[in-house]
Design an enzyme around this catalytic site. Structure first.
Site, short mmCIF file in Angstrom:
data_model
loop_
_atom_site.label_atom_id
_atom_site.label_comp_id
_atom_site.label_asym_id
_atom_site.label_seq_id
_atom_site.Cartn_x
_atom_site.Cartn_y
_atom_site.Cartn_z
N ASN A 86 0.78 -1.17 0.27
CA ASN A 86 0.02 0.11 0.00
C ASN A 86 0.83 1.17 0.02
O ASN A 86 2.01 1.32 -0.11
CB ASN A 86 -0.97 -0.06 1.31
CG ASN A 86 -2.30 0.63 0.84
OD1 ASN A 86 -2.30 1.67 0.25
ND2 ASN A 86 -3.27 -0.08 1.47
N HIS A 116 23.76 2.49 11.94
CA HIS A 116 24.80 3.16 12.11
C HIS A 116 25.47 2.85 13.48
O HIS A 116 24.85 2.67 14.46
CB HIS A 116 24.61 4.83 12.03
CG HIS A 116 23.97 5.13 10.80
ND1 HIS A 116 24.52 5.31 9.76
CD2 HIS A 116 22.68 5.18 10.34
CE1 HIS A 116 23.87 5.60 8.53
NE2 HIS A 116 22.50 5.65 9.28
N ALA A 161 -0.60 -4.20 13.15
CA ALA A 161 -0.63 -2.89 12.94
C ALA A 161 0.58 -2.14 14.14
O ALA A 161 0.18 -2.40 15.12
CB ALA A 161 -1.59 -2.00 12.98
N THR A 166 12.14 -6.43 15.60
CA THR A 166 13.24 -6.19 16.13
C THR A 166 14.10 -7.65 15.79
O THR A 166 15.16 -7.69 15.86
CB THR A 166 13.65 -5.63 17.34
OG1 THR A 166 13.07 -6.78 18.47
CG2 THR A 166 13.10 -4.49 17.73
#
Length: 204
Positions: A86, A116, A161, A166
Site C-alpha cells: 500500500n 549506524h 499494525a 526487532t
C-alpha cells in the site's frame, strides 16, 4: 538498474562501510531521479510497469505497489510474484530486502536494512552497516509497521499494525507489539472466522 557492481558489493557485504564514496553518491542520484519519475506517473500510465522493473532489483509477475514509494535505492529490493504494498512504503534498502510471493504490506510501513555504529566518531565519518531483511511467502504486514535490519519473517505470518519488529518471527505466527513478539500460532479459529466473531461464508 544501472548501479555499478562495486557499489552493490560494498553495500551488500557484511561489516562497516562508509557512504561518502563518490561512485555510490552518483549511482544513488540516478536511482533517485528514477524514483521521482516513477512516483510522478499517473494511474494507467503504461510507463509505470517499465519503471517499476527498472527501479527495483526484481519485480515479480502480478506484483503491485501503490505510489508513492520511498526508497534509498530501489535496486536493493526484490519483489515476489503477486506481492502487494500500500501507499507510503519506505525502503531503507542499502542492504537487500526480499519480499515473498503473495505477501501484503499495509500503508506507511518501513523496512530498514541499515544502521549506524553507536560509536560517535564512526558516525561522524558516515559509517554504516546493512543486514538483509527476508519476508516470506503470503505474509501480511499491517499498517505502520517498522522492520529492522537482519530480520526474517516466516511464511504466512501476520504482523499487527504499529509493531516494531526487532527479531525474527517464525512461520504461521500472529505477532504484534513494540517490540514485536509472537502472540499465538495461526489456528482452527482463523480457518473459520475472518475477524473477531465474523464467520467466513461457506461458499468462499
Amino acid at each position: 538498474m544501472t548501479v555499478p557492481q562495486r557499489v552493490l558489493d560494498l553495500m551488500h557485504s557484511p561489516g562497516i562501510y562508509f557512504c561518502d564514496d563518490p561512485e555510490m553518491g552518483a549511482a544513488q542520484q540516478k536511482q533517485m531521479r528514477l524514483q521521482q519519475e516513477l512516483n510522478a506517473t499517473m494511474p494507467g500510465d503504461p510507463r509505470r510497469a517499465e519503471l517499476l522493473h527498472a527501479f527495483f532489483a526484481e519485480f515479480g509477475e502480478g506484483a503491485y505497489v501503490e505510489l508513492p514509494v520511498h526508497a534509498n535505492w530501489g535496486c536493493g529490493t526484490h519483489w515476489g510474484a503477486h506481492a502487494y504494498a500500500n501507499f507510503n512504503l519506505t525502503l531503507v534498502d542499502d542492504g537487500e530486502i526480499f519480499i515473498g510471493d503473495h505477501t501484503m504490506i499495509g500503508p506507511n510501513v518501513t523496512l530498514v536494512t541499515t544502521g549506524h555504529p553507536i560509536r560517535p566518531d564512526l558516525r561522524e565519518r558516515v559509517a554504516q552497516f546493512s543486514e538483509p531483511i527476508h519476508i516470506g511467502r503470503n505474509v501480511w504486514i499491517g499498517a505502520n509497521v517498522t522492520v529492522l535490519p537482519g530480520v526474517t519473517i516466516g511464511d504466512n505470518a501476520v504482523i499487527g499494525a504499529c509493531s516494531l519488529v526487532t527479531k525474527d518471527i517464525p512461520a504461521d505466527a500472529v505477532a504484534f507489539g513494540t517490540p514485536c513478539h509472537v502472540v499465538r500460532e495461526i489456528n482452527d479459529h482463523d480457518r473459520e472466522y475472518y475477524w473477531r466473531d465474523r464467520r467466513i461464508p461457506d461458499d468462499i
